[in-house]
Design an enzyme around this catalytic site. Structure first.
Site, PDB file in Angstrom:
ATOM      1  N   ASP A  65       0.856  -1.183   0.000  1.00  0.00           N
ATOM      2  CA  ASP A  65       0.000   0.000   0.000  1.00  0.00           C
ATOM      3  C   ASP A  65       0.895   1.237   0.000  1.00  0.00           C
ATOM      4  OD1 ASP A  65       0.930   0.261   2.689  1.00  0.00           O
ATOM      5  OD2 ASP A  65      -0.730  -0.991   3.363  1.00  0.00           O
ATOM      6  N   ASP A  67       1.704   4.959   1.690  1.00  0.00           N
ATOM      7  CA  ASP A  67       1.484   5.860   2.820  1.00  0.00           C
ATOM      8  C   ASP A  67       2.077   7.218   2.463  1.00  0.00           C
ATOM      9  OD1 ASP A  67       0.614   3.666   4.730  1.00  0.00           O
ATOM     10  OD2 ASP A  67       2.619   2.974   4.177  1.00  0.00           O
ATOM     11  N   ASP A 149       9.566   3.989  12.935  1.00  0.00           N
ATOM     12  CA  ASP A 149      10.180   2.857  13.620  1.00  0.00           C
ATOM     13  C   ASP A 149      11.568   2.503  13.086  1.00  0.00           C
ATOM     14  OD1 ASP A 149       8.963   1.913  11.300  1.00  0.00           O
ATOM     15  OD2 ASP A 149       7.736   0.372  12.289  1.00  0.00           O
TER      16      ASP A 149
END
Ligand code: ATP
Ligand code: MG
Length: 441
Positions: A65, A67, A149
């Site tokens: 996907d 982002d 992260d």
């Protein structure tokens, strides 16, 4: 914490990689993602492709996907797109929906400590364990990068000048195939223990190593996952096992003590001697299905993941004198009841999961009309697949699976023949009749 506690903080420097030195191009970005980027840019906002979208393209893979990160606030993004909805509380984000494709737009996150600011206490909140309960302090692009992260997830692509912007040496880690948390690993895991699961997921999917300092605290901190709401863990479990690398993921979860917070009963059963071969076999099948572009259902996955726990509980109840059927029902209730304290299982999945289990008892009983009744059950197909997995891993003798394969293939006459062969083969079974109450003499 291992070490002398005086670890040198890594210094990060912003680097720009120009168009001719990377392989990200507009042609590999989906139309909806490009639309969102351009509209934000045209409205005067900064907007970048970020996360898995950039990472996977750089690795020559197709992103799952796209982002997008922007300096527009969620409300401003929502105002720009009629086809968008504001979601989340812990992280307020915007989903812009184009048919089946959803573009996730997040506002640059800032660093609460350094923010001077109009942010209220309500915007950033941590628990006593260091868990981030809310993270809605906004900032600039660089701050946003450092709140992400892994370094390889903090790469930004700009569709205006075609550069890739790297704030945390992500390109270098990508080249070395390493997952490295940005900042101090223990602090980052305490803020959000799900990052431990993300490390495993990306390691399995990308075939990357987890860099030693990022790897070191995981085993010790794995229990922090018990503070995560069961609904979020359910979602993470689905991501872990439906990316096409389920078996590798399972091995890593086991190695890092991360299976126990997700499936405590399963781990207990395995430690008590139950086999996990069925789980492995089911995950191998799942991986093969995904590789062929087929889907996997969460209830099949959970039926497999909880099977060792169910077996143990079921057997124990029979050992205590319960008849087979009530023992199974009791075991099902118990196993699900305990599991939902770790990960939720929405009703639409727990129902079919139970049916798969219950049908395992009905599949061997085929005489008379039974085979037809069983085959018309809405969960027959899943239960049959489950039976094949049980045979494939040697839990039960092969044979029954083939019988059902053949039975499904034949027309009605063939099926009747199979059934008549069955009754002539079958040893005469003593029927258990209900004792007839006779009037007392
Ligand atoms: P994929 O979509 O392929 O699973 P991804 O890296 O895009 O991988 P997402 O869950 O879509 O993962 O998140 C998008 C990006 O948001 C990540 O790349 C990362 O930069 C950031 N992110 C997501 N979850 C976290 C988290 N728990 N902590 C910090 N940053 C996160
Ligand atoms: Mg993503």
């Amino acid at each position: 914490m291992p070490g002398n506690g005086k670890k040198k903080a890594r210094v990060y420097q912003r680097r720009e990689v120009p168009r001719d030195q990377h392989n990200v191009s507009r042609s590999v970005i989906s139309e909806p993602a490009k639309k969102v980027l351009s509209r934000l840019n045209n409205a005067g906002y900064e907007a970048y492709l970020v996360g898995g979208g950039v990472r996977d393209i750089l690795l020559g893979k197709r992103p799952k996907d796209f982002d997008i990160a922007t300096n527009a606030t969620p409300e401003e993004v929502h105002d720009l797109f009629r086809n968008s909805r504001l979601i989340g509380r812990r992280f307020r984000i915007v989903h812009v929906v184009f048919g089946r494709e959803v573009i996730e737009v997040t506002t640059f996150r800032g660093n609460a400590v350094e923010a001077d600011n109009d942010n209220t206490d309500d915007d950033r909140k941590t628990s006593e364990h260091g868990l981030l309960l809310r993270d809605n302090v906004y900032g600039n692009q660089e701050e946003d990068a450092l709140r992400r992260d892994f370094t390889v997830n903090a790469l930004y692509y700009c569709i205006r000048d075609f550069t890739v912007v790297d704030f945390a040496n992500g390109i270098e880690d990508l080249r070395n195939q390493q997952l490295r948390l940005i900042g101090d690993p223990e602090t980052r895991y305490r803020e959000d223990p799900v990052r431990m699961l993300r490390a495993i997921r990306f390691a399995a999917k990308l075939g990357f190593d987890i860099e030693p300092e990022t790897e070191a605290p995981i085993r010790e901190l794995s229990q922090l996952l018990t503070h995560i709401p069961p609904a979020r863990l359910f979602e993470e479990v689905l991501k872990l096992f439906s990316a096409g690398y389920g078996e590798a993921t399972y091995n890593l979860l086991t190695r890092y003590n991360l299976l126990a917070p997700l499936f405590p009963e399963t781990v207990r059963a395995i430690e008590a001697g139950e086999s996990d071969e069925l789980i492995r076999q089911a995950l191998r099948n799942t991986d093969a299905r995904i590789a062929q572009g087929k889907s996997v259902t969460p209830y099949f996955l959970f039926a497999a993941m909880l099977w060792p726990a169910l077996q143990k509980e079921w057997r124990q109840r029979q050992d205590n004198g319960d008849p087979v059927q009530p023992a199974l029902h009791g075991a099902i209730g118990k196993v699900i009841g305990r599991q939902v304290q770790a990960t939720s299982i929405p009703k639409r999945f727990s129902g079919p999961m139970k049916e798969i289990w219950e049908l395992q008892m009905r599949l061997p009983r085929r005489q008379g009309k039974r085979a037809f009744v069983t085959m018309s059950h809405p969960r027959f197909r899943a239960a049959y697949d489950f039976l094949l997995v049980r045979e494939g891993c040697g839990e039960i003798e092969p044979g029954l699976g083939d019988w059902w394969t053949e039975f499904q293939r034949l027309d009605e006459r063939g099926q009747e023949r199979m059934l008549s062969e069955l009754s002539s083969d079958a040893p005469k079974k003593r029927r258990r009749r209900k004792p007839v109450k006779r009037p007392a003499p």
